[in-house]
Design a protein around this motif. Structure first.
Motif, PDB file in Angstrom:
ATOM      1  N   ALA A 300      62.118  26.128  32.522  1.00  9.83           N
ATOM      2  CA  ALA A 300      61.279  25.340  31.397  1.00  9.83           C
ATOM      3  C   ALA A 300      61.061  23.970  32.075  1.00  9.83           C
ATOM      4  CB  ALA A 300      61.787  25.276  30.001  1.00  9.83           C
ATOM      5  N   PHE A 301      62.255  23.346  32.718  1.00  4.92           N
ATOM      6  CA  PHE A 301      62.160  22.070  33.181  1.00  4.92           C
ATOM      7  C   PHE A 301      61.284  21.860  34.545  1.00  4.92           C
ATOM      8  CE2 PHE A 301      65.978  20.883  30.892  1.00  4.92           C
ATOM      9  CZ  PHE A 301      65.405  20.003  30.172  1.00  4.92           C
ATOM     10  N   ARG A 302      61.401  23.327  35.210  1.00  2.00           N
ATOM     11  CA  ARG A 302      60.475  23.341  36.333  1.00  2.00           C
ATOM     12  C   ARG A 302      59.199  23.403  35.930  1.00  2.00           C
ATOM     13  NH1 ARG A 302      64.611  26.766  38.101  1.00  2.00           N
ATOM     14  NH2 ARG A 302      63.497  28.703  37.776  1.00  2.00           N
ATOM     15  N   LEU A 303      58.677  24.306  35.034  1.00  2.00           N
ATOM     16  CA  LEU A 303      57.569  24.507  34.482  1.00  2.00           C
ATOM     17  C   LEU A 303      56.872  22.854  34.132  1.00  2.00           C
ATOM     18  CD1 LEU A 303      54.915  25.870  33.703  1.00  2.00           C
ATOM     19  CD2 LEU A 303      56.001  26.149  31.431  1.00  2.00           C
ATOM     20  N   LEU A 304      57.650  22.257  33.456  1.00  2.07           N
ATOM     21  CA  LEU A 304      57.368  20.770  33.165  1.00  2.07           C
ATOM     22  C   LEU A 304      56.709  19.962  34.577  1.00  2.07           C
ATOM     23  CD1 LEU A 304      56.760  18.282  31.202  1.00  2.07           C
ATOM     24  CD2 LEU A 304      59.251  17.931  31.560  1.00  2.07           C
ATOM     25  N   VAL A 305      57.696  19.995  35.458  1.00  2.00           N
ATOM     26  CA  VAL A 305      57.708  19.341  36.671  1.00  2.00           C
ATOM     27  C   VAL A 305      56.416  19.607  37.526  1.00  2.00           C
ATOM     28  CG1 VAL A 305      58.647  18.643  38.881  1.00  2.00           C
ATOM     29  CG2 VAL A 305      60.052  18.521  36.997  1.00  2.00           C
ATOM     30  N   GLU A 306      56.109  21.185  37.563  1.00  2.00           N
ATOM     31  CA  GLU A 306      54.943  21.731  38.021  1.00  2.00           C
ATOM     32  C   GLU A 306      53.725  21.100  37.434  1.00  2.00           C
ATOM     33  OE1 GLU A 306      55.545  25.957  37.932  1.00  2.00           O
ATOM     34  OE2 GLU A 306      57.423  25.956  39.622  1.00  2.00           O
ATOM     35  N   TYR A 339      64.982  25.883  23.131  1.00  2.81           N
ATOM     36  CA  TYR A 339      66.317  25.507  24.029  1.00  2.81           C
ATOM     37  C   TYR A 339      66.862  24.365  23.475  1.00  2.81           C
ATOM     38  CZ  TYR A 339      62.976  27.291  27.323  1.00  2.81           C
ATOM     39  OH  TYR A 339      61.892  28.377  27.797  1.00  2.81           O
ATOM     40  N   GLY A 340      66.699  24.249  21.818  1.00  2.00           N
ATOM     41  CA  GLY A 340      67.612  23.354  20.852  1.00  2.00           C
ATOM     42  C   GLY A 340      66.879  22.208  20.941  1.00  2.00           C
ATOM     43  N   PHE A 341      65.753  21.608  21.440  1.00  2.00           N
ATOM     44  CA  PHE A 341      64.996  20.503  21.197  1.00  2.00           C
ATOM     45  C   PHE A 341      64.250  20.694  19.886  1.00  2.00           C
ATOM     46  CE2 PHE A 341      65.940  21.102  25.899  1.00  2.00           C
ATOM     47  CZ  PHE A 341      66.819  19.756  26.022  1.00  2.00           C
ATOM     48  N   ASN A 342      64.277  19.251  19.228  1.00  2.00           N
ATOM     49  CA  ASN A 342      63.555  19.221  18.073  1.00  2.00           C
ATOM     50  C   ASN A 342      62.045  19.261  18.241  1.00  2.00           C
ATOM     51  OD1 ASN A 342      65.627  19.593  16.048  1.00  2.00           O
ATOM     52  ND2 ASN A 342      66.269  17.495  16.624  1.00  2.00           N
ATOM     53  N   ASN A 343      61.564  18.581  19.239  1.00  2.00           N
ATOM     54  CA  ASN A 343      60.189  18.359  19.465  1.00  2.00           C
ATOM     55  C   ASN A 343      60.196  18.156  21.007  1.00  2.00           C
ATOM     56  OD1 ASN A 343      60.777  15.405  20.143  1.00  2.00           O
ATOM     57  ND2 ASN A 343      60.966  15.225  18.135  1.00  2.00           N
ATOM     58  N   PHE A 344      58.708  18.091  21.414  1.00  2.00           N
ATOM     59  CA  PHE A 344      58.292  18.212  22.781  1.00  2.00           C
ATOM     60  C   PHE A 344      58.915  16.853  23.267  1.00  2.00           C
ATOM     61  CE2 PHE A 344      55.467  17.544  26.149  1.00  2.00           C
ATOM     62  CZ  PHE A 344      55.659  18.755  27.130  1.00  2.00           C
ATOM     63  N   LEU A 345      58.723  15.725  22.757  1.00  2.00           N
ATOM     64  CA  LEU A 345      59.256  14.424  23.214  1.00  2.00           C
ATOM     65  C   LEU A 345      60.709  14.354  23.679  1.00  2.00           C
ATOM     66  CD1 LEU A 345      58.585  11.709  23.903  1.00  2.00           C
ATOM     67  CD2 LEU A 345      58.953  10.870  21.733  1.00  2.00           C
ATOM     68  N   SER A 346      61.713  15.082  22.766  1.00  2.00           N
ATOM     69  CA  SER A 346      62.864  15.102  23.102  1.00  2.00           C
ATOM     70  C   SER A 346      63.179  16.106  24.279  1.00  2.00           C
ATOM     71  CB  SER A 346      63.633  15.821  22.100  1.00  2.00           C
ATOM     72  OG  SER A 346      63.580  14.819  20.755  1.00  2.00           O
ATOM     73  N   PHE A 347      62.252  17.074  24.591  1.00  3.25           N
ATOM     74  CA  PHE A 347      62.639  17.934  25.554  1.00  3.25           C
ATOM     75  C   PHE A 347      61.983  17.049  26.945  1.00  3.25           C
ATOM     76  CE2 PHE A 347      60.068  20.378  28.667  1.00  3.25           C
ATOM     77  CZ  PHE A 347      61.165  21.391  29.151  1.00  3.25           C
ATOM     78  N   VAL A 348      61.149  16.304  26.797  1.00  2.00           N
ATOM     79  CA  VAL A 348      60.665  15.517  28.035  1.00  2.00           C
ATOM     80  C   VAL A 348      61.868  14.374  28.284  1.00  2.00           C
ATOM     81  CG1 VAL A 348      58.916  13.844  28.972  1.00  2.00           C
ATOM     82  CG2 VAL A 348      58.173  15.923  27.841  1.00  2.00           C
ATOM     83  N   ARG A 349      62.133  13.798  27.270  1.00  2.00           N
ATOM     84  CA  ARG A 349      63.261  12.719  27.520  1.00  2.00           C
ATOM     85  C   ARG A 349      64.554  13.446  28.232  1.00  2.00           C
ATOM     86  NH1 ARG A 349      62.501   9.651  21.774  1.00  2.00           N
ATOM     87  NH2 ARG A 349      61.404   7.984  22.613  1.00  2.00           N
ATOM     88  N   ALA A 350      64.905  14.724  27.786  1.00  2.00           N
ATOM     89  CA  ALA A 350      66.033  15.479  28.477  1.00  2.00           C
ATOM     90  C   ALA A 350      65.754  15.568  29.913  1.00  2.00           C
ATOM     91  CB  ALA A 350      66.257  16.832  27.780  1.00  2.00           C
ATOM     92  N   ALA A 351      64.248  16.143  30.199  1.00  2.00           N
ATOM     93  CA  ALA A 351      64.110  16.074  31.823  1.00  2.00           C
ATOM     94  C   ALA A 351      64.104  14.886  32.592  1.00  2.00           C
ATOM     95  CB  ALA A 351      62.703  16.575  31.782  1.00  2.00           C
ATOM     96  N   ARG A 352      63.830  13.733  31.622  1.00  2.00           N
ATOM     97  CA  ARG A 352      64.219  12.294  32.343  1.00  2.00           C
ATOM     98  C   ARG A 352      65.419  12.019  32.456  1.00  2.00           C
ATOM     99  NH1 ARG A 352      62.225   7.152  28.941  1.00  2.00           N
ATOM    100  NH2 ARG A 352      64.049   8.089  27.702  1.00  2.00           N
ATOM    101  N   ALA A 353      66.410  12.411  31.456  1.00  2.00           N
ATOM    102  CA  ALA A 353      67.638  12.101  31.807  1.00  2.00           C
ATOM    103  C   ALA A 353      68.326  12.851  32.896  1.00  2.00           C
ATOM    104  CB  ALA A 353      68.505  12.522  30.415  1.00  2.00           C
ATOM    105  N   ARG A 354      67.734  14.052  33.107  1.00  2.00           N
ATOM    106  CA  ARG A 354      68.107  14.789  34.300  1.00  2.00           C
ATOM    107  C   ARG A 354      67.471  14.452  35.803  1.00  2.00           C
ATOM    108  NH1 ARG A 354      68.548  17.721  29.968  1.00  2.00           N
ATOM    109  NH2 ARG A 354      70.096  19.244  29.510  1.00  2.00           N
ATOM    110  N   ASP A 355      66.671  13.174  35.846  1.00  2.00           N
ATOM    111  CA  ASP A 355      66.021  12.766  36.814  1.00  2.00           C
ATOM    112  C   ASP A 355      65.036  13.773  37.251  1.00  2.00           C
ATOM    113  OD1 ASP A 355      67.614  10.250  36.832  1.00  2.00           O
ATOM    114  OD2 ASP A 355      69.068  11.215  37.826  1.00  2.00           O
TER     115      ASP A 355
END
Length: 375
Positions: A300-306, A339-355
């Motif tokens: 899912a994170f790879r999809l976001l980056v792509e 994946y346990g995230f309440n909203n899409f913004l939290s998902f994106v923030r998690a991707a940012r936290a993983r650099d």
């Protein structure tokens, strides 16, 4: 009565919340749904009261009535200050309820006004747990430390800042609203749609995600319970929390004979994982562990980056608004809630936290813009 559930009485200083959400977040009319969901994950709300001069909140009044909130009228005197109109009445009613209804274990006070700090102290003296709720930009720094728990409305699932400063992108809603955000346009009961959803027609999304949202509902509820649970989360507790969010919920409507069968189906889809519980037929529910779950999240994170990489240009970067729709064009089954995230913004923030991505607030667009790290 279910003994392991908190019994919650909710009191809203509605004018404080509504004006704070309108001025600080651009949310108008005020969306009560995120508060109701947050409290449903913590216990049974046995009383809901909101205090205001409702002549200023025409649309809000209708939305709250649908949510079964008791509206307490606080009429304003001509030429009088409106700031603290509801304070005394709310405080008196809260203390009275605390003394007369011993079964109430928790009081949720919705306000950002420090004038309510003595009320919070008094309720705690009466052995009541106090949850504060307020808009971050309009909440006094004195109030949160006085509470047992404080929920910033801005951070609740389902609440996102609308796009400033020229007004919401939904052209039907005017920039300048009447006092406290009453608007003449039609609004659904939960109008605080996140920016990432704003470009998607609500009806189309509801149709295409009907069954998929069932898994998202369970995942979102489980994530909320896990954040506040002292121990394992049992299936019966998940079901009660879902019913508090939506009393019309019935797993039979989705083709399942009982809730356990629904959970077993979601387990095969790797949405949840079941483990033996303390009682037969009431398993412990958690999120999947192991390589397969980690691989799905990584995909899912790879999809976001792509998607970000494809949308960016030398002169511009993609905005958060609409990004989820772009991901669903690539992967129709995508849902961050799996994946346990309440909203899409939290998902994106998690991707940012993983650099994995870079996310910055852009004042010109009034939205987050995203990029991938250089190199």
């Amino acid at each position: 009565m279910i003994s392991d559930d908190e019994r919650i009485a909710l009191f809203l200083d509605y004018e404080n919340l509504a004006i704070g959400a309108r001025d600080g977040l651009g949310v108008s009319p005020f969306a009560f749904g995120p508060i109701a969901d947050a409290l449903a994950e913590r216990g049974r709300v046995v009383a809901r009261r909101a205090y205001a001069d409702w002549s200023y909140f025409d649309e809000d009044r209708r939305l709250l009535a649908r949510a079964q909130v008791e509206l307490i009228e606080i009429p304003q005197r001509l030429g009088g200050s409106r700031k603290n109109a509801a304070d005394i009445k709310l405080a008196v009613d809260a203390v009275e309820l605390a003394l007369e209804r011993g079964f109430i274990t928790t009081f949720a006070i919705g306000t950002g006004d420090s004038d309510f700090t003595p009320l919070v102290h008094k309720l705690r003296e009466l052995d009541k747990r106090v949850i504060g709720i307020g808009v971050q930009s309009s909440t006094s720094a004195l109030l949160p430390p006085a509470c047992d728990e404080f929920l910033f409305y801005d951070r609740l699932p389902g609440v996102e800042r609308s796009i400033p400063p020229a007004g919401p992108r939904r052209g039907r809603r005017p920039t300048a609203a009447p006092p406290a955000g009453a608007t003449p346009v039609e609004a659904p009961p939960t109008p605080a749609a996140t920016p990432v959803e704003v470009l998607a027609p609500a009806a189309d999304e509801s149709v295409e995600d009907d069954d998929r949202d069932l898994g998202a509902l369970v995942a979102r509820t489980l994530a909320g319970l896990q954040r506040h649970a002292d121990g394992p989360v049992l299936a019966s507790r998940v079901k009660r929390a879902i019913l508090r969010k939506d009393p019309t919920f019935d797993e039979a409507d989705h083709g399942f004979r009982n809730f356990s069968e629904l959970l077993r189906r979601l387990e095969t889809e790797r949405v949840v994982e079941l483990r033996p519980g303390s009682a037969q037929g009431d398993p412990e529910v958690t999120f999947p562990q192991g390589e397969s779950a980690e691989a799905a999240e990584a995909a899912a994170f790879r999809l976001l980056v792509e998607v970000i990489t494809r949308l960016r240009t030398p002169s511009s970067r993609p905005q958060l608004s609409g990004l989820k729709n772009q991901m669903r064009k690539r992967e129709p089954g995508f849902s961050e809630k799996r994946y346990g995230f309440n909203n899409f913004l939290s998902f994106v923030r998690a991707a940012r936290a993983r650099d994995l991505v870079v996310m910055e607030w852009d004042e010109d667009t009034g939205d987050y813009v995203l990029d991938v790290p250089a190199g």
